[in-house]
Write an enzyme that holds these catalytic residues in place. Sequence first.
Site, PDB file in Angstrom:
ATOM      1  N   GLY A 291       0.816  -1.211   0.000  1.00 21.19           N
ATOM      2  CA  GLY A 291       0.000   0.000   0.000  1.00 21.19           C
ATOM      3  C   GLY A 291       0.850   1.262   0.000  1.00 21.19           C
ATOM      4  O   GLY A 291       0.505   2.263  -0.627  1.00 21.19           O
ATOM      5  N   THR A 292       1.968   1.211   0.708  1.00 24.79           N
ATOM      6  CA  THR A 292       2.830   2.393   0.804  1.00 24.79           C
ATOM      7  C   THR A 292       3.332   2.809  -0.573  1.00 24.79           C
ATOM      8  O   THR A 292       3.250   3.988  -0.953  1.00 24.79           O
ATOM      9  CB  THR A 292       4.025   2.085   1.738  1.00 24.79           C
ATOM     10  OG1 THR A 292       3.506   1.759   3.031  1.00 24.79           O
ATOM     11  CG2 THR A 292       4.968   3.269   1.839  1.00 24.79           C
TER      12      THR A 292
ATOM     13  N   ASN B   7      -7.457   4.187   8.996  1.00 27.05           N
ATOM     14  CA  ASN B   7      -6.902   2.994   9.626  1.00 27.05           C
ATOM     15  C   ASN B   7      -6.914   3.057  11.148  1.00 27.05           C
ATOM     16  O   ASN B   7      -6.903   2.034  11.809  1.00 27.05           O
ATOM     17  CB  ASN B   7      -5.465   2.754   9.147  1.00 27.05           C
ATOM     18  CG  ASN B   7      -4.629   4.000   9.193  1.00 27.05           C
ATOM     19  OD1 ASN B   7      -4.962   5.011   8.558  1.00 27.05           O
ATOM     20  ND2 ASN B   7      -3.546   3.968   9.939  1.00 27.05           N
TER      21      ASN B   7
ATOM     22  N   GLN C 278      -7.793  -0.202   4.002  1.00 20.75           N
ATOM     23  CA  GLN C 278      -8.543  -0.721   5.149  1.00 20.75           C
ATOM     24  C   GLN C 278      -9.956  -1.161   4.796  1.00 20.75           C
ATOM     25  O   GLN C 278     -10.586  -1.867   5.577  1.00 20.75           O
ATOM     26  CB  GLN C 278      -8.596   0.334   6.266  1.00 20.75           C
ATOM     27  CG  GLN C 278      -7.254   0.577   6.944  1.00 20.75           C
ATOM     28  CD  GLN C 278      -6.741  -0.610   7.754  1.00 20.75           C
ATOM     29  OE1 GLN C 278      -7.510  -1.502   8.124  1.00 20.75           O
ATOM     30  NE2 GLN C 278      -5.445  -0.632   8.025  1.00 20.75           N
TER      31      GLN C 278
ATOM     32  N   SER D 206      -3.833  -3.276  -0.633  1.00 20.12           N
ATOM     33  CA  SER D 206      -2.710  -4.005  -0.041  1.00 20.12           C
ATOM     34  C   SER D 206      -3.183  -5.404   0.332  1.00 20.12           C
ATOM     35  O   SER D 206      -4.309  -5.577   0.821  1.00 20.12           O
ATOM     36  CB  SER D 206      -2.212  -3.262   1.199  1.00 20.12           C
ATOM     37  OG  SER D 206      -1.169  -3.987   1.801  1.00 20.12           O
ATOM     38  N   ALA D 207      -2.306  -6.404   0.128  1.00 16.95           N
ATOM     39  CA  ALA D 207      -2.720  -7.802   0.316  1.00 16.95           C
ATOM     40  C   ALA D 207      -2.782  -8.222   1.781  1.00 16.95           C
ATOM     41  O   ALA D 207      -3.615  -9.045   2.162  1.00 16.95           O
ATOM     42  CB  ALA D 207      -1.763  -8.724  -0.442  1.00 16.95           C
TER      43      ALA D 207
ATOM     44  N   THR E 189      11.413  -6.669 -11.213  1.00 20.60           N
ATOM     45  CA  THR E 189      10.877  -8.015 -11.425  1.00 20.60           C
ATOM     46  C   THR E 189       9.689  -8.253 -10.498  1.00 20.60           C
ATOM     47  O   THR E 189       9.759  -7.962  -9.305  1.00 20.60           O
ATOM     48  CB  THR E 189      11.984  -9.065 -11.161  1.00 20.60           C
ATOM     49  OG1 THR E 189      13.041  -8.806 -12.064  1.00 20.60           O
ATOM     50  CG2 THR E 189      11.462 -10.482 -11.364  1.00 20.60           C
TER      51      THR E 189
ATOM     52  N   CYS F 189       2.811   1.755  12.576  1.00 16.51           N
ATOM     53  CA  CYS F 189       4.075   2.473  12.395  1.00 16.51           C
ATOM     54  C   CYS F 189       4.286   3.493  13.517  1.00 16.51           C
ATOM     55  O   CYS F 189       5.403   3.866  13.802  1.00 16.51           O
ATOM     56  CB  CYS F 189       4.059   3.205  11.053  1.00 16.51           C
ATOM     57  SG  CYS F 189       2.984   2.468   9.844  1.00 16.51           S
TER      58      CYS F 189
END
Length: 389
Positions: free
Chosen positions: A77-78, A159, A187, A207-208, A245, A333
Site C-alpha cells: 500500500g505504501t 486505519n 482498510q 494491499s494484500a 521483477t 508504524c
Amino acid sequence: MFSPRAHPVYLDYAATTPVDPRVRAAMLPFLSDEIFGNPSSVHAFGQAARRAVDASRDTLAQAVGARASEIYFTSGGTEADNTALLGVLLAGRERGRDHLVTTAIEHHAVLDCARFAQNVLGFRVTFVPVDGEGLVNPEAVREAVSDKTALVSVMHANNEIGTIQPVADIAAVARAAGAYFHTDAVQTFGQMPLDVNDLGADLLTLSAHKIYGPKGVGALVVRQGTRFTPWLHGGQQEREKRAGTENAAGIVGFGKAVELLAEWRKPEAERLAGLRDGFLAAVRARLPCVRLNGHPTRRLPNNVNLSFPGADGEGLLLGLDFAGVAASSGSACASGSIEPSHVLLALGLPLDVARSAVRFTLGRQTTAEELARAAGIVANVAASVRAGV
Ligand code: PLP
C-alpha cells in the site's frame, strides 16, 4: 499486574492479518523450483509465471470493477500511495497543475509523501481538516481545489478510527475542478464492497496483507487515460509504469486472497459489526468514562478506537500485551513512538485524551468469548494503569 495468557487475544487486524492457508498453498509452487521463472522471460519457465501474474491481475480487476490493464502491482500500500501522489503530481506539473489536496488524517504513506512533495519537490499541498468524528466535508474540498489542482487524495476509511469518508461526493468535487481523485482503500477492501466506478476514483490503493494475503505486495489501480509519470525506473515491467521483477509468489497470493474475499467479506462484516458493538458495550459497562473515537455509525465494522481518560496509551498497550491482549495505539508504524496520533489530534482531541487511545481491530479468529475475556482485561489494565500500579 496480570499474568500473560496461554492464548493471547489478537485484536490488531488493521495492522495485519495472518495468511490464509489457501493463499499460502497457492503461493508455494512459486517459492520452490516448480514455477520460478522470471515473468519477463520469453521461455516456458517465464511464461508459466507470467500467466499466474496475469491471472491475479484479472482477479483484482474484476473484484474492483476495473480493467486488467488498469492494475499495477506494487510492493504494498505504501508504494501504491507514493506512486499515486508522485506519479500524478509529476504529470500534472507538465500541464500547469502543481497542487495536491489531501487531508490531515491520511495514513503516513500519503501524508509524509505529500510533505515530501511539498518540502522537497516544491509542489503546493492543502491539508483539509476533518470534523470531530473524522469526516471530511466535501465542501471543504471544494474550497481547497482550483484549476491548478492535479490530484485530490482522500482515504476511503481511516486505519486508526475507522471513519468511512463520503468518497464519491469528494470525487465529484475533484472531477468538477478537472483534478484526478485517488483513494487509499487499504482498510476497506476486506470490510465492504469496493468498486472504482461507484467510488469515482481515478486511482485506488490496495494491499494484500490486510485481507489474509502476504505482506509486501499491493496494487495501484489507475483508470485508463489518467496521466501519470512513473518514478521507479529500470525494466519495462507493469507496462513501463513500475520497474522491477514482479513478486510472482506475492502477486499470486494476493490474487488468491482477493478471490476468497467474495465468499467471506459480507458475512464476516456482519459478524464483526455485531462483535464490535458487543465489545464496546462490555467495555463501557465496566468503564463508563471511555470515549469512542471516530464516527459512531460511519465506521469500519471491525474497528473500536477508545480513549481511556486519565491513562497513558503506551502504558495501556504494554499492560494489555502483558495480560494477553494485542492491540495498537493507532497505526502500527506509530507505536513505539511517544508522539500522539496525528489522526486523533486532527479530531480536536486534547493531547492527554489522544495519548490515552487504544485501537482494537477484529478479524477472522475473533470470537465472542475472546472479546468477553478481552473486555475484562481491558477494564483491569485501565484501572491499574490509572492508579499507577
Ligand atoms: N494505507 C493504509 C490506510 C494503511 O492502513 C496501511 C497499512 O497499515 C498502508 C496504507 C500501507 O500499506 P502497506 O503496509 O501494504 O505498505
